[in-house]
Write a protein that holds these residues in place. Structure first.
Motif, PDB file in Angstrom:
ATOM      1  N   PRO A 256      -6.805  -1.815   1.214  1.00  0.00           N
ATOM      2  CA  PRO A 256      -6.432  -3.137   0.708  1.00  0.00           C
ATOM      3  C   PRO A 256      -5.370  -3.053  -0.390  1.00  0.00           C
ATOM      4  O   PRO A 256      -4.447  -3.859  -0.423  1.00  0.00           O
TER       5      PRO A 256
ATOM      6  N   ALA B  63      -3.151  -0.665  -0.760  1.00  0.00           N
ATOM      7  CA  ALA B  63      -1.878  -0.208  -0.182  1.00  0.00           C
ATOM      8  C   ALA B  63      -1.114  -1.354   0.463  1.00  0.00           C
ATOM      9  O   ALA B  63       0.115  -1.363   0.467  1.00  0.00           O
ATOM     10  N   SER B  64      -1.835  -2.342   1.016  1.00  0.00           N
ATOM     11  CA  SER B  64      -1.104  -3.463   1.615  1.00  0.00           C
ATOM     12  C   SER B  64      -0.765  -4.528   0.582  1.00  0.00           C
ATOM     13  O   SER B  64       0.092  -5.378   0.828  1.00  0.00           O
TER      14      SER B  64
ATOM     15  N   HIS C  71       2.880  -5.666  -0.799  1.00  0.00           N
ATOM     16  CA  HIS C  71       3.767  -6.620  -0.126  1.00  0.00           C
ATOM     17  C   HIS C  71       3.726  -8.016  -0.746  1.00  0.00           C
ATOM     18  O   HIS C  71       4.455  -8.905  -0.301  1.00  0.00           O
TER      19      HIS C  71
ATOM     20  N   LYS D 105       6.662 -10.343  -1.418  1.00  0.00           N
ATOM     21  CA  LYS D 105       7.395 -10.983  -0.315  1.00  0.00           C
ATOM     22  C   LYS D 105       6.880 -12.394  -0.055  1.00  0.00           C
ATOM     23  O   LYS D 105       7.381 -13.094   0.832  1.00  0.00           O
ATOM     24  N   PHE D 106       5.853 -12.794  -0.795  1.00  0.00           N
ATOM     25  CA  PHE D 106       5.302 -14.148  -0.681  1.00  0.00           C
ATOM     26  C   PHE D 106       5.381 -14.882  -2.012  1.00  0.00           C
ATOM     27  O   PHE D 106       4.822 -15.959  -2.155  1.00  0.00           O
TER      28      PHE D 106
ATOM     29  N   GLY E  60      10.944   1.408  -1.580  1.00  0.00           N
ATOM     30  CA  GLY E  60      10.786   0.970  -0.201  1.00  0.00           C
ATOM     31  C   GLY E  60       9.893  -0.256  -0.081  1.00  0.00           C
ATOM     32  O   GLY E  60      10.116  -1.121   0.765  1.00  0.00           O
ATOM     33  N   TYR E  61       8.883  -0.341  -0.920  1.00  0.00           N
ATOM     34  CA  TYR E  61       8.025  -1.535  -0.933  1.00  0.00           C
ATOM     35  C   TYR E  61       8.769  -2.743  -1.517  1.00  0.00           C
ATOM     36  O   TYR E  61       8.330  -3.874  -1.363  1.00  0.00           O
ATOM     37  N   GLY E  62       9.868  -2.481  -2.257  1.00  0.00           N
ATOM     38  CA  GLY E  62      10.660  -3.598  -2.784  1.00  0.00           C
ATOM     39  C   GLY E  62      10.650  -3.707  -4.300  1.00  0.00           C
ATOM     40  O   GLY E  62      11.061  -4.729  -4.846  1.00  0.00           O
TER      41      GLY E  62
ATOM     42  N   GLU F  17      11.442 -13.713   2.731  1.00  0.00           N
ATOM     43  CA  GLU F  17      12.455 -12.852   3.326  1.00  0.00           C
ATOM     44  C   GLU F  17      13.469 -13.715   4.082  1.00  0.00           C
ATOM     45  O   GLU F  17      13.364 -14.941   4.129  1.00  0.00           O
TER      46      GLU F  17
ATOM     47  N   ILE G 165      -0.461 -13.397   6.607  1.00  0.00           N
ATOM     48  CA  ILE G 165      -0.126 -11.975   6.667  1.00  0.00           C
ATOM     49  C   ILE G 165      -1.190 -11.347   7.544  1.00  0.00           C
ATOM     50  O   ILE G 165      -2.342 -11.803   7.539  1.00  0.00           O
TER      51      ILE G 165
ATOM     52  N   SER H 203      -3.461  -9.419   7.505  1.00  0.00           N
ATOM     53  CA  SER H 203      -4.415  -8.645   6.726  1.00  0.00           C
ATOM     54  C   SER H 203      -5.464  -9.603   6.186  1.00  0.00           C
ATOM     55  O   SER H 203      -5.189 -10.395   5.291  1.00  0.00           O
TER      56      SER H 203
END
Lengths: 793, 793
Positions: free
Chosen positions: B181, B183-184, B187, B190-191, B231-233, B443, B461, B463
């Motif tokens: 949880p 690790a995701s 993101h 991005k929201f 890389g994750y932003g 995005e 998402i 998830s």
């Protein structure tokens, strides 16, 4: 070893490979749409089309593309590959490819390799009595169901541990990649030893959309993806585009590079016993349009390259002639007559592209682990038995005793047994296994680090998802293992448990799938001994969840001491196609049964402990004091001790339950006791005070069909927990000796009035406990030092 | 807006800040060890030390370090910060800091801000009757329990959505970072819309070790970490070392840079309405030793900077004089007399470092969401009611009807309601909400994309963990929301549900924590309508899991049609401090009750449908046909239709249950029906054939205390599922009309012999079904077209 590099793909190879891909695509579309006219040898009519159009096209052409290219790699390099299909509902592609290579018809002879078989192949897909729309147990070559997403990559790593000759190309959809379990799975390389394990080649398949949304990684720039996966430790290779010719060329080159690199890394590691740092493994990032080669648009709306291609790109093809024409053109675009001969068989030059025998990905024994499974070498549990001179006369840490047994398992099974846990092996008192092995650790090891080694066989990562998934992958490829976990946090994998139980239920009915070893849980650090960690760590509900599954799949064991735990642990490790849950404490606790008694008790699943009660032979007791679980057993024994001292005329029977599901009727569960035997233990009409490890409702649910159920009074976890002492945990939930003794007195008709003084004394004991524990911060000496007075009787 | 950059930290500020940090560290060690002599004004004696040493030191100095530096930032910039403490068991640090800033004593006056209070503060920690060892509901300023790891960052994002003035520094331990949880969760940016939302500042705290293992990210190189998080932003800022002086300087500079950057990004976004691309948000990677400033080694074994510092670095300090000396030196190394005055109060120059009032992180109302919560503006459900001219006379998609109501909720609550789901809003037939809002998407948006927007309020998402965690964070900071999910896959968040239920149970007992909105689940695409997705998608067990929790927290609703769903949905959205589970179908289904009938039925929770049965007023029925859930209701009604046609003399009563837990006794659940009322509905002695949405055992578990329980015969999901038709799903599990009618006949004493012809006809119906469905691929026309013949009666 041959180190000459394979040659790049030729134009002729490429053209054949494209035809093979078209054949797989044709078969995939056919499965979704057709129930007749499989080769389109006549015009497409409404009645050829299924009444309900179900299935998922979007991901399928990409899966077929990869499969065809992997066939080339296998033939070129004579490799053992296991294809893990992560994308949800990728079933049509897997089925199409295994039919093309012949494995499908070998396993299901009724689905022959010709037009007649093709017709059945099409009809059965997502059809009542047929097969599911995802890669399921029914699908040859599969060990990963594309139903619930998130577990493809962790299964891939589980499959290659201790399988040095296996390489798993693992296709991960960009939808699945958003899940948490998948996001943590990328760390798998940090536990993978190139010398003794196989390799995983992750293929991140970005087709840009989920059901109705773009994907996060699909919209990420190549630069961000490059950084992200480099940061995870990989060397990403990109393959991007939509022109089939160029994509074939690029994919072949990327695969050549990736498999060359894997070979190189393995050769380096295998020629060199010194611990190497974690190498940078290759991975492939494939960007291709969703629903590639399908209809570009339907009714003026974009389909290919968009989420509308996810399931059925063009609907109502029975009713809508225009749609039917789109479908027919689409199917004919693959030129079936160029692919299949007059009998509907794949043309020989295409057949020749598939590998042979067990090298075919649909036939690999690695995807049917029972074919490879070796029986575990197990020692005689008697050599680890705890000596019990008198019941309750000595204390031991049950899990620590089991650890000695597990150490011997490690010794005798050097390459097909592993222990998995989220950083809790030592905490769960299994540290003795480190006498024999270490924790798997491929990263740098500092001089002061302990019990870490690249060849360690205890796998620890702070992720229950990874532990569960690795073990599943390990078992499904024919090995053995055990997952130890804090009881409360095993709920993290409730849903993975579900899916594995479903997999087992279905695969048990498939004669071609051979039995695999059971998935075994050892839940320690359980609800009653999380007094120091508090309420967030206190939950015994996993077994409620487990008990919902099919009776022939699940078992739940609650051994009360070390010798019973030894029997149960040994038993579980020797079973197959099941899920066994063992709950056992890690703290010092009284030992009740000798090894001989433990064997007899466990084989029955439950029974009377005659030495603990005081009923007269031939007459029935006044009350049955039943217990399941180590702490409930301790408190029951202490309650019985009080009752026998203070109310010697009360006739008490003590019953202990190890095999929880044996409480059910034989009709409900194969271990269920016959009604007569059950009544002999629990009586037909006497009060039963049942001290239970978990939520009381579970005992009611298991026993509601029994004759004496009305008299079952269950004490268990009632969501009353906090940071406190071990004994106070039982008091808060009224599972302690004083409450149990009170309950017994209250439930025996007419006893309460006669025993009012005893009731008062018990109440005073509780008050004394409350005063003491809040002031001193530890349990009353009389509780801490209580010993079952076996010698006195 | 003031854009002048804040000044770098001065030497004087740094020296004060270091003293503040020492004070927090001193208080943290004191909590773990001491029960008396809190200021060490006398030599440390055994009786000053707790008998059981419990608590976690390892992570705490780092948490204190961050807290002190954030205080500086708040004062410097007048910000609202909410401190999320991810690391497990970081409780001592949170408690220490909130005591130092005064909030602890304001909330718990008994723990005063002097020596006497300090003594109590120390004793209560991890002590019976005291407080837990992690940041729990009892901890001021906390919305994230550090018990089960993995959810800090997702909670942080949930907290800042629609809170533009809030910034959440979120401390993530390197153990927690290994979970899926977490690790995701990265993101989340991005929201996150910088214009309308607040900001999250992730602080990845690498102290290198978990309980007994190194951590994966702790052993990663800076280069890999840089790449991973780029890389994750993110834009990572590194702070690394162990020298306090240099570390203070580096941390202050990193925070200055990070908060400057956040301000800049917000200013850019807020001055510019056009959709900006996702900015690269700052994050901090802090490497500091585990157990920093604690004992370097004990008994010759490394402690600081190693896993031995995880819990209690030096044990047995009562018994072991050498250990006690280590402890005393350690405590004195913080120089308590330099920090606290003679009364034990924090010295004024240090007090001045803390922010004031609600700006203190322990006092921020954002961590006590009930203080900020606005009532939801709800429309009158009657305006969305489906017209039901006669029961069962029309069909509708219940969730689609609810979607109209939800659209109005979005319209009337533009900034404090969101809908969360794993890419299934449209699939669950809630698409009408897109008339009012869109999916949140920061995005790039392509020209052909649909229903995406940076200001969308539907959060999707793939998830379930992210959906659940975002909603929890959103609710805990005072807003409202709904999570829609496929029923089977909600098990993915079983354990998160557990932890939220535990949080609610505890916080409801704390008068200073104000009520927050309930956590609402809408489970659609449920077990009975996953015929196309197959067995992996078929699991109704989440409600079994829910029913284990405290009765005052949980509710389970099974509305049978659209108007009842409207009532239930509206009711749930208006409740607080609960978890409501609603299960409702998305497929067209018969509508039974008018809005007036629905209101009356739902308010009672269950009841007789007199128009459906044929019992005589004043006499009791022969059989009760009960149902809970939309599909069971449909099949029950069809069974009753058959019975009334074929056995008109049989007196049938129909009972429908909406509020499932009302089946329990009043003692077990506040909604439980009184026994008398229950018997009036279910009779005291007639057979009850109960068609249930979930596993049959749940009904037995809820009703086993009822008088008539022996006569309850429950049909429900029996783990028999596959890819098939909707009706075949019910047949496979014997929940269909024919099996229900058979069951009724078999259970009415003496009826089976008399009605043998009817039994034969029912068996023939089943045989006909099997033949038809396997051949045609869809259900029998008589099943598909069946309509309750209300008009005929």
């Amino acid at each position: 070893m041959d180190t000459s590099l394979p040659q790049p793909i030729t134009d002729n190879e490429l053209s054949l490979l494209d035809r093979y891909w078209r054949a797989a695509n044709y078969l995939s579309v056919g499965q979704i749409y057709l129930m007749d006219n499989p080769l389109l040898r006549e015009p497409l009519l409404p009645q050829h089309i299924k009444p309900r159009l179900l299935g998922h096209w979007g991901t399928t052409p990409g899966l077929n593309f990869i499969y065809a290219h992997l066939n080339r790699i296998i033939r070129q390099r004579d490799l053992n590959l296991l294809y893990i299909c992560g994308p949800g509902h990728g079933g049509p592609g897997m089925v199409a490819n295994t039919w093309l290579e012949g494995t499908y018809s070998e396993i299901y002879p009724d689905i022959s390799g010709d037009a007649q078989g093709m017709r059945k192949l099409f009809k059965q897909f997502s059809f009542p009595g047929g097969i599911p729309s995802h890669a399921a147990p029914e699908t040859p070559g599969s060990i990963n169901e594309g139903g619930e997403l998130g577990y493809s990559l962790v299964h891939a790593f589980g499959a290659v541990f201790d399988n040095p000759e296996l390489i798993v190309p693992c296709i991960i959809g960009d939808g699945e990649a958003e899940t948490g379990p998948l996001a943590s799975s990328w760390h798998g390389t940090k536990f993978l030893n190139a010398a003794r394990d196989g390799a995983v080649l992750p293929i991140l398949h970005l087709n840009g959309y989920k059901i109705a949304n773009p994907t996060l990684l699909g919209r990420s720039s190549d630069e961000d993806l490059q950084q992200l996966f480099t940061g995870y430790g990989y060397e990403p290779l990109f393959v991007e585009g939509d022109d089939p010719h160029q994509m074939h060329r690029d994919m072949a080159a990327a695969f050549d590079k990736a498999f060359d690199r894997i070979r190189q890394l393995q050769q380096e590691a295998r020629g060199n016993e010194a611990a190497a740092p974690v190498p940078r493994w290759p991975m492939i990032i494939l960007r291709s349009p969703k629903g590639w080669t399908g209809p570009k648009s339907v009714d003026g709306k974009k389909v290919e390259g968009f989420w509308r291609a996810h399931q059925v790109p063009v609907s109502s093809c029975r009713e809508d002639e225009n749609h039917r024409q789109i479908l027919e053109s689409w199917l004919r675009s693959y030129r079936p007559d160029d692919l299949f001969d007059t009998e509907g068989k794949l043309k020989p030059e295409l057949q020749a592209l598939a590998p042979e025998g067990d090298k075919r990905m649909g036939a690999t024994p690695y995807a049917n682990g029972g074919r490879l499974r070796q029986e575990l070498n197990v020692p005689d549990i008697r050599q680890f038995a705890v000596e019990v001179a008198s019941p309750g006369g000595s204390q031991d840490q049950s899990t620590a005793v089991l650890a000695s047994y597990l150490s011997e398992i490690f010794r005798s099974n050097p390459d097909n047994f592993r222990l998995f846990g989220p950083d809790e092996t030592a905490s769960n008192r299994l540290g003795r296994v480190f006498d024999v092995t270490n924790r798997t650790w491929m990263e740098k090891i500092e001089a002061y680090d302990e019990q870490l080694s690249p060849d360690g066989r205890v796998m620890e990562i702070l992720s229950e998802h990874q532990c569960q998934g690795w073990l599943e992958g390990y078992l499904l490829t024919g090995r053995h293992g055990l997952f130890t976990c804090y009881e409360a946090f095993i709920h993290i994998v409730d849903s993975m448990f579900n899916q594995h139980a479903k997999w087992l239920k279905v695969s048990r009915k498939l004669p071609w799938r051979k039995p695999i070893s059971s998935l075994n849980y050892l839940l320690s650090s359980h609800v009653w001994r999380q007094d120091h960690n508090g309420y967030s760590h206190q939950d015994p509900g996993f077994i409620d969840h487990v008990a919902n599954k099919k009776a022939d799949i699940v078992r739940i064991y609650l051994p009360p001491d070390a010798n019973t735990l030894l029997w149960v642990g040994d038993h579980c490790l020797r079973t197959w196609d099941r899920i066994n849950v063992i709950i056992a404490g890690k703290q010092p606790e009284p030992q009740w049964l000798t090894m001989e008694q433990a064997v007899e008790h466990c084989e029955k699943g439950m029974g009377i402990w005659p030495w603990a009660g005081n009923e007269q032979p031939g007459s029935s007791p006044d009350v049955v004091m039943a217990c399941a679980g180590d702490v409930p057993t301790l408190e029951t024994m202490a309650a019985v001790d009080l009752l026998r001292q203070w109310l010697p005329e009360l006739k008490v029977r003590v019953v202990n339950v190890v095999d929880l599901l044996a409480l059910q009727t034989r009709e409900q569960h194969p271990h269920g006791l016959e009604d007569g035997a059950f009544d002999e233990i629990f009586t037909a009409d006497k009060p039963v005070v049942f001290a239970f490890h978990g939520y009381p409702a579970l005992i009611h649910r298991l026993t509601y069909q029994r004759n004496n159920h009305r008299n079952f009074h269950v004490k268990g976890f009632n969501e009353e927990g906090t940071t406190t002492t071990p004994f106070d945990m039982t008091v808060l939930n009224e599972l302690d000796r004083y409450h149990l003794a009170q309950e017994a007195i209250m439930r025996v008709p007419g006893l309460a009035e006669k025993a009012s003084e005893v009731l008062d004394k018990l109440q005073e004991k509780l008050a004394e406990h409350h005063r003491w524990v809040r002031e001193q911060g530890e349990d009353l000496p009389e509780v801490l030092n209580w010993v079952w007075p076996a010698s006195a009787r």
